[in-house]
Scaffold this motif. Structure first.
Motif, PDB file in Angstrom:
ATOM      1  N   ASN A 103      -6.347 -59.587   8.037  1.00  0.00           N
ATOM      2  CA  ASN A 103      -7.529 -59.786   7.204  1.00  0.00           C
ATOM      3  C   ASN A 103      -7.588 -61.172   6.581  1.00  0.00           C
ATOM      4  O   ASN A 103      -8.662 -61.631   6.195  1.00  0.00           O
ATOM      5  N   VAL A 104      -6.466 -61.854   6.469  1.00  0.00           N
ATOM      6  CA  VAL A 104      -6.446 -63.244   6.000  1.00  0.00           C
ATOM      7  C   VAL A 104      -6.658 -64.172   7.195  1.00  0.00           C
ATOM      8  O   VAL A 104      -7.443 -65.113   7.132  1.00  0.00           O
ATOM      9  N   ALA A 105      -5.991 -63.901   8.293  1.00  0.00           N
ATOM     10  CA  ALA A 105      -6.013 -64.787   9.463  1.00  0.00           C
ATOM     11  C   ALA A 105      -7.350 -64.794  10.192  1.00  0.00           C
ATOM     12  O   ALA A 105      -7.661 -65.761  10.893  1.00  0.00           O
ATOM     13  N   ARG A 106      -8.172 -63.789  10.012  1.00  0.00           N
ATOM     14  CA  ARG A 106      -9.392 -63.677  10.820  1.00  0.00           C
ATOM     15  C   ARG A 106     -10.336 -64.861  10.689  1.00  0.00           C
ATOM     16  O   ARG A 106     -11.119 -65.131  11.602  1.00  0.00           O
ATOM     17  N   TYR A 107     -10.294 -65.591   9.578  1.00  0.00           N
ATOM     18  CA  TYR A 107     -11.169 -66.743   9.402  1.00  0.00           C
ATOM     19  C   TYR A 107     -10.432 -68.075   9.532  1.00  0.00           C
ATOM     20  O   TYR A 107     -10.982 -69.122   9.225  1.00  0.00           O
ATOM     21  N   LEU A 108      -9.187 -68.039   9.989  1.00  0.00           N
ATOM     22  CA  LEU A 108      -8.389 -69.264  10.075  1.00  0.00           C
ATOM     23  C   LEU A 108      -8.267 -69.814  11.492  1.00  0.00           C
ATOM     24  O   LEU A 108      -7.939 -70.982  11.668  1.00  0.00           O
ATOM     25  N   THR A 109      -8.498 -68.980  12.478  1.00  0.00           N
ATOM     26  CA  THR A 109      -8.425 -69.421  13.873  1.00  0.00           C
ATOM     27  C   THR A 109      -9.533 -68.742  14.666  1.00  0.00           C
ATOM     28  O   THR A 109     -10.064 -67.712  14.253  1.00  0.00           O
ATOM     29  N   VAL A 110      -9.880 -69.324  15.805  1.00  0.00           N
ATOM     30  CA  VAL A 110     -10.926 -68.744  16.653  1.00  0.00           C
ATOM     31  C   VAL A 110     -10.541 -67.337  17.080  1.00  0.00           C
ATOM     32  O   VAL A 110     -11.362 -66.422  17.067  1.00  0.00           O
ATOM     33  N   SER A 111      -9.289 -67.148  17.429  1.00  0.00           N
ATOM     34  CA  SER A 111      -8.851 -65.829  17.885  1.00  0.00           C
ATOM     35  C   SER A 111      -8.730 -64.838  16.733  1.00  0.00           C
ATOM     36  O   SER A 111      -8.756 -63.628  16.939  1.00  0.00           O
ATOM     37  N   GLY A 112      -8.567 -65.377  15.509  1.00  0.00           N
ATOM     38  CA  GLY A 112      -8.348 -64.502  14.359  1.00  0.00           C
ATOM     39  C   GLY A 112      -6.952 -63.908  14.339  1.00  0.00           C
ATOM     40  O   GLY A 112      -6.656 -63.031  13.529  1.00  0.00           O
TER      41      GLY A 112
ATOM     42  N   ILE B 239     -18.099 -73.850  -7.344  1.00  0.00           N
ATOM     43  CA  ILE B 239     -17.407 -74.983  -7.973  1.00  0.00           C
ATOM     44  C   ILE B 239     -18.245 -76.260  -7.903  1.00  0.00           C
ATOM     45  O   ILE B 239     -17.777 -77.325  -8.277  1.00  0.00           O
ATOM     46  N   GLY B 240     -19.477 -76.140  -7.428  1.00  0.00           N
ATOM     47  CA  GLY B 240     -20.398 -77.269  -7.444  1.00  0.00           C
ATOM     48  C   GLY B 240     -20.493 -78.077  -6.171  1.00  0.00           C
ATOM     49  O   GLY B 240     -21.089 -79.153  -6.167  1.00  0.00           O
ATOM     50  N   MET B 241     -19.954 -77.563  -5.074  1.00  0.00           N
ATOM     51  CA  MET B 241     -20.038 -78.295  -3.815  1.00  0.00           C
ATOM     52  C   MET B 241     -21.429 -78.147  -3.218  1.00  0.00           C
ATOM     53  O   MET B 241     -22.067 -77.110  -3.368  1.00  0.00           O
ATOM     54  N   GLU B 242     -21.886 -79.188  -2.530  1.00  0.00           N
ATOM     55  CA  GLU B 242     -23.193 -79.189  -1.879  1.00  0.00           C
ATOM     56  C   GLU B 242     -23.030 -78.883  -0.395  1.00  0.00           C
ATOM     57  O   GLU B 242     -22.161 -79.458   0.268  1.00  0.00           O
ATOM     58  N   LYS B 243     -23.900 -78.005   0.128  1.00  0.00           N
ATOM     59  CA  LYS B 243     -23.909 -77.759   1.567  1.00  0.00           C
ATOM     60  C   LYS B 243     -24.342 -79.022   2.285  1.00  0.00           C
ATOM     61  O   LYS B 243     -25.236 -79.732   1.821  1.00  0.00           O
ATOM     62  N   THR B 244     -23.700 -79.294   3.417  1.00  0.00           N
ATOM     63  CA  THR B 244     -24.100 -80.454   4.211  1.00  0.00           C
ATOM     64  C   THR B 244     -24.619 -80.029   5.589  1.00  0.00           C
ATOM     65  O   THR B 244     -25.763 -80.309   5.917  1.00  0.00           O
ATOM     66  N   HIS B 245     -23.819 -79.337   6.370  1.00  0.00           N
ATOM     67  CA  HIS B 245     -24.218 -78.995   7.729  1.00  0.00           C
ATOM     68  C   HIS B 245     -23.337 -77.863   8.257  1.00  0.00           C
ATOM     69  O   HIS B 245     -22.302 -77.549   7.670  1.00  0.00           O
ATOM     70  N   VAL B 246     -23.755 -77.297   9.377  1.00  0.00           N
ATOM     71  CA  VAL B 246     -22.960 -76.305  10.097  1.00  0.00           C
ATOM     72  C   VAL B 246     -22.546 -76.947  11.410  1.00  0.00           C
ATOM     73  O   VAL B 246     -23.359 -77.567  12.093  1.00  0.00           O
ATOM     74  N   GLU B 247     -21.264 -76.822  11.717  1.00  0.00           N
ATOM     75  CA  GLU B 247     -20.780 -77.318  13.010  1.00  0.00           C
ATOM     76  C   GLU B 247     -19.508 -76.576  13.386  1.00  0.00           C
ATOM     77  O   GLU B 247     -18.888 -75.918  12.544  1.00  0.00           O
ATOM     78  N   VAL B 248     -19.119 -76.721  14.626  1.00  0.00           N
ATOM     79  CA  VAL B 248     -17.855 -76.172  15.089  1.00  0.00           C
ATOM     80  C   VAL B 248     -16.774 -77.145  14.658  1.00  0.00           C
ATOM     81  O   VAL B 248     -16.827 -78.338  14.980  1.00  0.00           O
ATOM     82  N   ASP B 249     -15.798 -76.641  13.903  1.00  0.00           N
ATOM     83  CA  ASP B 249     -14.738 -77.521  13.391  1.00  0.00           C
ATOM     84  C   ASP B 249     -13.699 -77.804  14.478  1.00  0.00           C
ATOM     85  O   ASP B 249     -13.811 -77.329  15.612  1.00  0.00           O
ATOM     86  N   HIS B 250     -12.679 -78.568  14.131  1.00  0.00           N
ATOM     87  CA  HIS B 250     -11.655 -78.989  15.093  1.00  0.00           C
ATOM     88  C   HIS B 250     -10.818 -77.835  15.634  1.00  0.00           C
ATOM     89  O   HIS B 250     -10.123 -77.984  16.629  1.00  0.00           O
ATOM     90  N   LEU B 251     -10.894 -76.667  14.974  1.00  0.00           N
ATOM     91  CA  LEU B 251     -10.164 -75.491  15.454  1.00  0.00           C
ATOM     92  C   LEU B 251     -11.049 -74.565  16.288  1.00  0.00           C
ATOM     93  O   LEU B 251     -10.586 -73.560  16.797  1.00  0.00           O
ATOM     94  N   GLY B 252     -12.344 -74.912  16.384  1.00  0.00           N
ATOM     95  CA  GLY B 252     -13.268 -74.107  17.174  1.00  0.00           C
ATOM     96  C   GLY B 252     -14.050 -73.073  16.386  1.00  0.00           C
ATOM     97  O   GLY B 252     -14.775 -72.267  16.967  1.00  0.00           O
ATOM     98  N   LEU B 253     -13.938 -73.084  15.054  1.00  0.00           N
ATOM     99  CA  LEU B 253     -14.669 -72.138  14.209  1.00  0.00           C
ATOM    100  C   LEU B 253     -16.024 -72.725  13.831  1.00  0.00           C
ATOM    101  O   LEU B 253     -16.132 -73.915  13.520  1.00  0.00           O
ATOM    102  N   THR B 254     -17.048 -71.897  13.827  1.00  0.00           N
ATOM    103  CA  THR B 254     -18.359 -72.337  13.362  1.00  0.00           C
ATOM    104  C   THR B 254     -18.351 -72.258  11.845  1.00  0.00           C
ATOM    105  O   THR B 254     -18.249 -71.168  11.276  1.00  0.00           O
ATOM    106  N   CYS B 255     -18.423 -73.429  11.207  1.00  0.00           N
ATOM    107  CA  CYS B 255     -18.244 -73.516   9.759  1.00  0.00           C
ATOM    108  C   CYS B 255     -19.438 -74.151   9.061  1.00  0.00           C
ATOM    109  O   CYS B 255     -20.080 -75.051   9.605  1.00  0.00           O
ATOM    110  N   GLN B 256     -19.672 -73.677   7.843  1.00  0.00           N
ATOM    111  CA  GLN B 256     -20.596 -74.341   6.929  1.00  0.00           C
ATOM    112  C   GLN B 256     -19.773 -75.366   6.160  1.00  0.00           C
ATOM    113  O   GLN B 256     -18.774 -75.014   5.525  1.00  0.00           O
ATOM    114  N   PHE B 257     -20.164 -76.620   6.247  1.00  0.00           N
ATOM    115  CA  PHE B 257     -19.467 -77.700   5.554  1.00  0.00           C
ATOM    116  C   PHE B 257     -20.126 -77.969   4.208  1.00  0.00           C
ATOM    117  O   PHE B 257     -21.334 -77.794   4.049  1.00  0.00           O
TER     118      PHE B 257
END
Length: 175
Positions: free
Chosen positions: A33-42, A148-166
């Motif tokens: 349940n922790v690992a599922r969002y850390l790698t493409v395979s989960g 915590i006050g962060m601004e959304k910038t974009h969605v992209e596939v990160d270097h690990l292959g996950l589709t992330c909101q930056f």
């Protein structure tokens, strides 16, 4: 940093890792349940992955005073997870990240650690901004970045292959 305390929040102590604490990270990232969002395979992390990460975080703190830190609860010393700054490989930017044992989700610990780290980052002149990202399916983690006050910038596939909101947090400008 090698196990030394960096700072405290109201309920948490943030400290560096020692190699003899490797089993804590194996347990944390070994949870599906922790690992599922850390790698493409989960897939849960192996001991070797955890060992490589702890060694990297120790080195990152010793060389740049950044790195993912241990989170322990002040009231009883319980290990609740990890949080801190990595370096995002494609851009070299400081990147905020956190992971907590499932039993501590929803208690505000991740937000508390993220707020403390945000303030520590700027108080210690670590840069003019940092980024954060989370898997687009990980609504609780995305909510913390916004809280915590962060601004959304974009969605992209990160270097690990996950589709992330930056997200980005820039040093506040005082007029």
């Amino acid at each position: 940093m090698s196990g030394l305390e960096l700072f405290e929040t109201e309920r948490l102590v943030l400290s560096g890792w020692r190699m003899d604490q490797l089993d804590d990270l194996v347990a944390l990232h070994g949870s599906p349940n922790v690992a599922r969002y850390l790698t493409v395979s989960g897939a849960p992390w192996t001991r070797e992955q955890a060992e490589k990460s702890v060694a990297h975080w120790i080195d990152l703190f010793e060389t740049r005073q950044l790195g993912k830190l241990r989170l322990t609860r002040k009231s009883d010393g319980a290990f609740v997870g990890r949080a801190g700054f990595g370096i995002y490989p494609p851009t070299g930017e400081p990147e905020l990240g956190y992971a907590l044992f499932e039993g501590y989700h929803g208690a505000g610990y991740a937000k508390e650690a993220a707020l403390g780290l945000r303030d520590w980052f700027f108080a210690n002149n670590k840069g003019e901004h940092f980024i954060g990202m989370a898997d687009v399916r990980n609504a609780p983690s995305l909510a913390i970045l916004e809280k915590i006050g962060m601004e959304k910038t974009h969605v992209e596939v990160d270097h690990l292959g996950l589709t992330c909101q930056f997200h980005i947090y820039r040093l506040p400008v005082h007029v």
